[in-house]
Design a protein around this motif. Structure first.
Motif, PDB file in Angstrom:
ATOM      1  N   PHE A 337       0.800  -1.227   0.000  1.00  0.00           N
ATOM      2  CA  PHE A 337       0.000   0.000   0.000  1.00  0.00           C
ATOM      3  C   PHE A 337       0.837   1.283   0.000  1.00  0.00           C
ATOM      4  N   GLY A 338       2.155   1.150   0.050  1.00  0.00           N
ATOM      5  CA  GLY A 338       3.039   2.284  -0.162  1.00  0.00           C
ATOM      6  C   GLY A 338       2.759   3.478   0.727  1.00  0.00           C
ATOM      7  N   ASP A 339       2.677   4.661   0.127  1.00  0.00           N
ATOM      8  CA  ASP A 339       2.498   5.904   0.888  1.00  0.00           C
ATOM      9  C   ASP A 339       1.155   5.955   1.607  1.00  0.00           C
ATOM     10  N   ALA A 340       0.191   5.166   1.137  1.00  0.00           N
ATOM     11  CA  ALA A 340      -1.121   5.161   1.809  1.00  0.00           C
ATOM     12  C   ALA A 340      -1.049   4.501   3.178  1.00  0.00           C
ATOM     13  N   ALA A 341      -0.034   3.653   3.399  1.00  0.00           N
ATOM     14  CA  ALA A 341       0.116   2.938   4.671  1.00  0.00           C
ATOM     15  C   ALA A 341       0.936   3.785   5.639  1.00  0.00           C
ATOM     16  N   THR A 342       0.301   4.291   6.674  1.00  0.00           N
ATOM     17  CA  THR A 342       0.960   5.137   7.660  1.00  0.00           C
ATOM     18  C   THR A 342       0.695   4.608   9.061  1.00  0.00           C
ATOM     19  N   ALA A 343       1.487   5.073  10.002  1.00  0.00           N
ATOM     20  CA  ALA A 343       1.279   4.669  11.391  1.00  0.00           C
ATOM     21  C   ALA A 343      -0.091   5.098  11.886  1.00  0.00           C
ATOM     22  N   GLU A 344      -0.581   6.227  11.387  1.00  0.00           N
ATOM     23  CA  GLU A 344      -1.876   6.754  11.841  1.00  0.00           C
ATOM     24  C   GLU A 344      -3.047   5.860  11.407  1.00  0.00           C
ATOM     25  N   ASN A 345      -2.920   5.155  10.280  1.00  0.00           N
ATOM     26  CA  ASN A 345      -4.022   4.288   9.837  1.00  0.00           C
ATOM     27  C   ASN A 345      -3.676   2.807   9.963  1.00  0.00           C
ATOM     28  N   ASP A 346      -2.790   2.485  10.925  1.00  0.00           N
ATOM     29  CA  ASP A 346      -2.399   1.082  11.166  1.00  0.00           C
ATOM     30  C   ASP A 346      -1.758   0.462   9.930  1.00  0.00           C
ATOM     31  N   PHE A 347      -1.087   1.315   9.133  1.00  0.00           N
ATOM     32  CA  PHE A 347      -0.408   0.858   7.918  1.00  0.00           C
ATOM     33  C   PHE A 347      -1.361   0.111   6.978  1.00  0.00           C
ATOM     34  N   CYS A 348      -2.610   0.573   6.955  1.00  0.00           N
ATOM     35  CA  CYS A 348      -3.657  -0.006   6.098  1.00  0.00           C
ATOM     36  C   CYS A 348      -3.964  -1.458   6.464  1.00  0.00           C
ATOM     37  N   PHE A 349      -3.794  -1.800   7.709  1.00  0.00           N
ATOM     38  CA  PHE A 349      -4.117  -3.164   8.145  1.00  0.00           C
ATOM     39  C   PHE A 349      -5.574  -3.508   7.859  1.00  0.00           C
ATOM     40  N   ASP A 350      -6.464  -2.524   7.954  1.00  0.00           N
ATOM     41  CA  ASP A 350      -7.881  -2.776   7.686  1.00  0.00           C
ATOM     42  C   ASP A 350      -8.157  -3.091   6.219  1.00  0.00           C
ATOM     43  N   HIS A 351      -7.190  -2.816   5.343  1.00  0.00           N
ATOM     44  CA  HIS A 351      -7.378  -3.151   3.932  1.00  0.00           C
ATOM     45  C   HIS A 351      -7.298  -4.656   3.678  1.00  0.00           C
ATOM     46  N   LEU A 352      -6.680  -5.406   4.596  1.00  0.00           N
ATOM     47  CA  LEU A 352      -6.532  -6.846   4.378  1.00  0.00           C
ATOM     48  C   LEU A 352      -7.892  -7.537   4.448  1.00  0.00           C
ATOM     49  N   PRO A 353      -8.125  -8.531   3.609  1.00  0.00           N
ATOM     50  CA  PRO A 353      -9.359  -9.318   3.722  1.00  0.00           C
ATOM     51  C   PRO A 353      -9.409 -10.034   5.075  1.00  0.00           C
ATOM     52  N   ARG A 354     -10.586 -10.464   5.465  1.00  0.00           N
ATOM     53  CA  ARG A 354     -10.761 -11.193   6.719  1.00  0.00           C
ATOM     54  C   ARG A 354     -11.370 -12.564   6.430  1.00  0.00           C
ATOM     55  N   LEU A 355     -10.830 -13.574   7.079  1.00  0.00           N
ATOM     56  CA  LEU A 355     -11.414 -14.900   6.973  1.00  0.00           C
ATOM     57  C   LEU A 355     -12.758 -14.937   7.678  1.00  0.00           C
ATOM     58  N   THR A 356     -13.695 -15.644   7.081  1.00  0.00           N
ATOM     59  CA  THR A 356     -14.989 -15.873   7.730  1.00  0.00           C
ATOM     60  C   THR A 356     -15.206 -17.346   8.017  1.00  0.00           C
TER      61      THR A 356
END
Length: 874
Positions: A337-356
């Motif tokens: 996610f490059g520059d979009a991933a910052t410490a303030e947004n958890d490095f885009c951790f929420d962008h990852l898919p989630r297992l159901t």
């Protein structure tokens, strides 16, 4: 690979092919290496030329058997009984490498006093929960240590993929567990191991496996005599071990044996997992698996890990190199996610898919049949032929809206809608199938640039030899441009759900008239770079603050110094025997994993004959033939300070650096779905009752409960006819490749192996009236196929538990397309799955066989139904 991962820390072969030449004995089991891995087999032959003893344990006498010093015939599906017998023989006769296992394994660790073994519970471990057919593993934990799942295996509460537990384990705290170095405490791992395997005597092995006691003892003596300070033995396996409902535990049994004998991390020793394709290892490292991220990081679950910190806290380890999981994860997120991933947004951790839940391939098949999956991509696979219960696969393909198939020619998965056994029988009608099939031409490996990661974790680069013809394109081209087009469609979207796609660093340079993405730029992202933009040299340079980016932490270093290390081809004569400048192996170009164990606790080689890596006090570092799989400057007498973390929490005598305690795990306290120790269970379908425990089959094995997946009675109830009395097993031939798409269209290969065939013993041929080169019909509850008959003594009939058990062996390469056509072996197979990895059980099933060709059209399925319901029993 969780069998190796939970045992030693990494889901990969512990050794490399060339090192087999240094072995004093080699046991090949679950593999026909001479025919299916002929290039690697040269090193087995070199070992034998140098005096090594070669043993082949296999249900069939093959070309590997012909070159072995000893071939042992074994009933399919009884590998754990055989290996368990070897473990018992080693311990009962005091043949274990005591100094090695005391220092380097968890043999001395004390286990909770509420643990109960299969010996106490007649085939179950403590913690069995019959309501959902799972284990609560809390009673398996180390005494005095909080129970937690193995690192990377906590999301969603249980193992769920080919690599669950693949990267080692965590006992849940930085505190050291209770240990008894005398190995006499009744609840230490060594004593529990001794008790657990005590019933696996030579007599029990003979009764279960059909192996004469004298043959078994000869194998055991050979391995014991060729292990220890001065000698080492290696073990090689392939899908003959993995394709079982107990596949992970078979590999666990081998890991226990090799640890007891002191053969891990030492030259000429180890366990070599022979992978079936050129880059199968790579496809799990940078995974095509539903529950893993690159480098065996677990995919987060929808019900857990709401934040990056919660994810890291749940899945990292207080000691060992999994203590750096935040470094690995944040660097991955920065690469994606490059520059979009910052410490303030958890490095885009929420962008990852989630297992159901379970999203493995066979569960997806069920979901397709139920109408809950609308579309399907198939690349480099042919499930209509190559997946277990192929008839169920084809019915599932007929139930979806659209299907994309990319291949070299029209394969059975693309033609199922008009050319399948179900269409021929009238079970499916072409005009009723609504699936829209998009068949797209693919480029061959000779027509594209890229790397393979092969069986010994070795990355090797291949350059494009010729341009792909016409509209053929590489998979890299396809997915890059598909992603580009999707991003163009979403451009300007304010919908939050589109952000993960729009924030991706999708900027690989394209080249040539077809705008093919530059494969080396992808490798550069996988390797990673630091804050200065320069390539990283190793994974220890990764940081958790967003200053480093890395697409797969275990591959970091494959472009060290900006050089494509995977392209290196220095001749063997210009370097040492390890050949470190031929390609690049993960991690950090280490060829022999855990090689700190090649030296004794004080850092000296166990013997001069088997020296490999050792401590040089003058240089104050580990030196030797290979890159040390250890901190290069950590001395043998190092003891961690209180409160130390990650690798600093391991001593100078802990070679298994990915494990939280630095030890090889004879006992797995967490991370596996079916027990801390292997136990023999019969396959999903078996002609005999379990001779070892009252429990017949693996309790938590995953079974697809669907009308399309009926199961043969196994064995039939008392008084009931035995409709499927014979063992059915599948195998491969050299001339054809997997499901046949790459070989059945080649005239010379088709000429060498022109027809589907089956191998049967003379006794079975007489019993069923089968003639050599004639036709036979083979029947299971799923289907009926025909095959040419090869009557051969290479397939033995074995005395098992007071009865003669015959076997039918069939190759799985044929289908309806190509120059050489025939019925598919997987039309017969059943979907019973290993509970850790969801790999199918195709190596040991039951069947019937009769003389003559199968019926055609609707009569074929009528035969199957009559056989299953008892209308016709031969």
């Amino acid at each position: 690979m969780p069998g190796l991962g939970t045992s030693f820390g990494r889901g990969g072969a512990t050794t490399f092919l060339q090192d087999l030449q240094n072995s004093d004995a080699i046991l090949i089991m679950g593999s026909n290496m001479a025919e299916n891995h002929p290039v690697g087999f040269q090193w087995v032959m070199e070992a034998r030329r140098r005096g090594a003893t070669l043993i082949h344990v296999d249900p069939r006498f093959t070309r590997t058997s012909a070159l072995a010093d000893r071939h042992v015939t074994i009933r399919p599906g009884t590998d754990i009984a055989f290996l368990g017998g070897l473990v018992n023989y080693v311990i009962a006769n005091g043949r274990e490498f005591r100094e090695y296992i005391t220092a380097y394994s968890n043999a001395a660790t004390i286990i909770n006093d509420d643990f109960r073994d299969t010996e106490d519970l007649d085939g179950y471990f403590s913690g069995w929960q019959p309501a959902d057919c799972t284990y609560d593993s809390s009673s398996w934990a180390y005494e005095g240590v909080e129970e937690m799942s193995a690192a990377g295996n906590r999301e969603g509460g249980g193992p769920s993929s080919e690599q669950s537990g693949a990267h080692g384990g965590d006992h849940g705290t930085a505190e050291q567990p209770h240990r008894d170095l005398s190995l006499t405490h009744p609840r230490c791992v060594f004593q529990l191991l001794k008790r657990h395997f005590s019933r696996y005597t030579p007599a029990m092995v003979a009764e279960t496996c059909g192996v004469p006691e004298s043959e078994f003892v000869a194998v055991a003596e050979t391995l014991c005599a060729n292990s220890g300070r001065e000698r080492t033995s290696a073990l090689c396996y392939a899908v003959g071990w993995t394709h079982h409902t107990t596949g992970v535990q078979i590999i666990r049994a081998a890991s226990i044996l090799q640890t007891l004998l002191g053969n891990i991390g030492r030259p000429g020793g180890g366990i070599l997992a022979l992978r079936g394709h050129a880059s199968i290892q790579g496809s799990t490292d940078i995974p095509t698996l539903f529950d893993l991220l690159p480098g065996y990081l677990p995919m987060p679950h929808v019900d857990a890990a709401a934040s990056l910190e919660e994810y890291i806290d749940a899945d990292s380890s207080p000691s060992g190199y999994w203590g750096h999981m935040r470094d690995y994860t944040v660097s991955l997120l920065k690469a994606w996610f490059g520059d979009a991933a910052t410490a303030e947004n958890d490095f885009c951790f929420d962008h990852l898919p989630r297992l159901t839940g379970d999203h493995s391939t066979y569960h997806t098949t069920v979901e397709m049949l139920a109408g809950r999956v609308k579309g399907f991509f198939v690349l480099g696979e042919n499930p209509a032929v190559g997946s277990s219960n192929a008839g169920m696969q084809r019915r599932a393909l007929a139930a979806i809206d659209w299907l994309v198939v990319r291949d070299f020619q029209e394969i059975e998965t693309a033609s199922f809608w008009y050319d399948s056994p179900e269409v021929a029988s009238g079970e499916l009608r072409t005009e009723d199938i609504g699936t829209e099939v998009f068949f797209l031409p693919a480029a061959a490996h000779t027509e594209k640039n890229g790397s393979f990661t092969q069986t010994q974790r070795l990355l090797q680069w291949h350059d494009k030899a010729v341009e792909p013809p016409d509209d053929c394109r590489s998979d890299l081209w396809f997915f890059y441009h598909l992603g580009r087009l999707v991003r163009e469609r979403l451009a300007g979207s304010a919908d939050e759900r589109d952000r993960p796609v729009l924030d991706l660093t999708w900027d690989y340079p394209a080249e040539g008239p077809t705008a093919d993405p530059d494969a080396e730029s992808v490798l550069a992202e996988i390797n990673g770079w630091g804050p200065d933009g320069k390539p990283l040299s190793t994974y220890t340079e990764l940081r958790d603050d967003g200053s480093t980016a890395c697409g797969c932490w275990i591959y970091s270093g494959c472009r060290a110094d900006g050089v494509n290390q995977t392209r290196r081809r220095k001749p063997a004569r210009e370097q040492n025997s390890v050949a470190p400048e031929w390609g690049w192996a993960w991690p950090a170009n280490r060829r022999l994993l855990y090689n700190r164990a090649s030296a004794d606790p004080d850092g000296a080689p166990w013997s001069e004959r088997k020296r490999y890596v050792w401590w040089d006090a003058a240089e104050h570092r580990w030196v030797g033939e290979d890159t040390p799989d250890f901190q290069a400057d950590k001395p043998p007498d190092f003891h961690p300070e209180p409160g130390a973390k990650a690798e600093d929490a391991l001593s100078g005598q802990d070679p298994f650096i990915m494990q939280s305690d630095g030890k090889a795990w004879l006992w797995v306290p967490s991370g596996l779905a079916d027990g801390p120790l292997p136990a023999h269970y019969e396959p999903s379908e078996s002609p005999v009752h379990n001779p070892v425990y009252r429990r017949q089959d693996n309790p938590p094995a995953t079974r697809i409960d669907a009308p399309e997946n009926p199961r043969n009675d196994s064995p039939p109830a008392e008084g009931e006819p035995d409709r499927y009395p014979f063992v059915l097993s599948t195998f491969r031939v050299t001339e054809h490749h997997t499901a046949g798409a790459m070989s059945r269209t080649v005239d010379r290969l088709s000429e060498l192996q022109p027809e589907m065939f089956c191998e049967v013993a003379p006794a079975l041929a007489r019993a069923r009236g089968l003639e050599n080169r004639g036709w036979a019909t083979i029947i299971t509850a799923r289907g009926a196929i025909e095959a040419r008959v090869l009557v051969t003594e290479r397939v033995a009939s074995l005395a098992i538990n007071g009865r003669l058990v015959h076997q039918v062996a069939i190759p799985f390469h044929w289908g309806s397309r190509g120059l050489s056509t025939g019925d598919s072996a997987n039309d017969l197979t059943y979907l019973g799955l290993d509970p850790n990895v969801f790999i199918q059980d195709t190596k040991s099933l039951t069947c019937d066989i009769m003389n003559g060709r199968r019926p055609t059209g609707a009569a074929r399925q009528q035969l199957v139904e009559r056989h299953r319901t008892g209308g016709t029993v031969t």
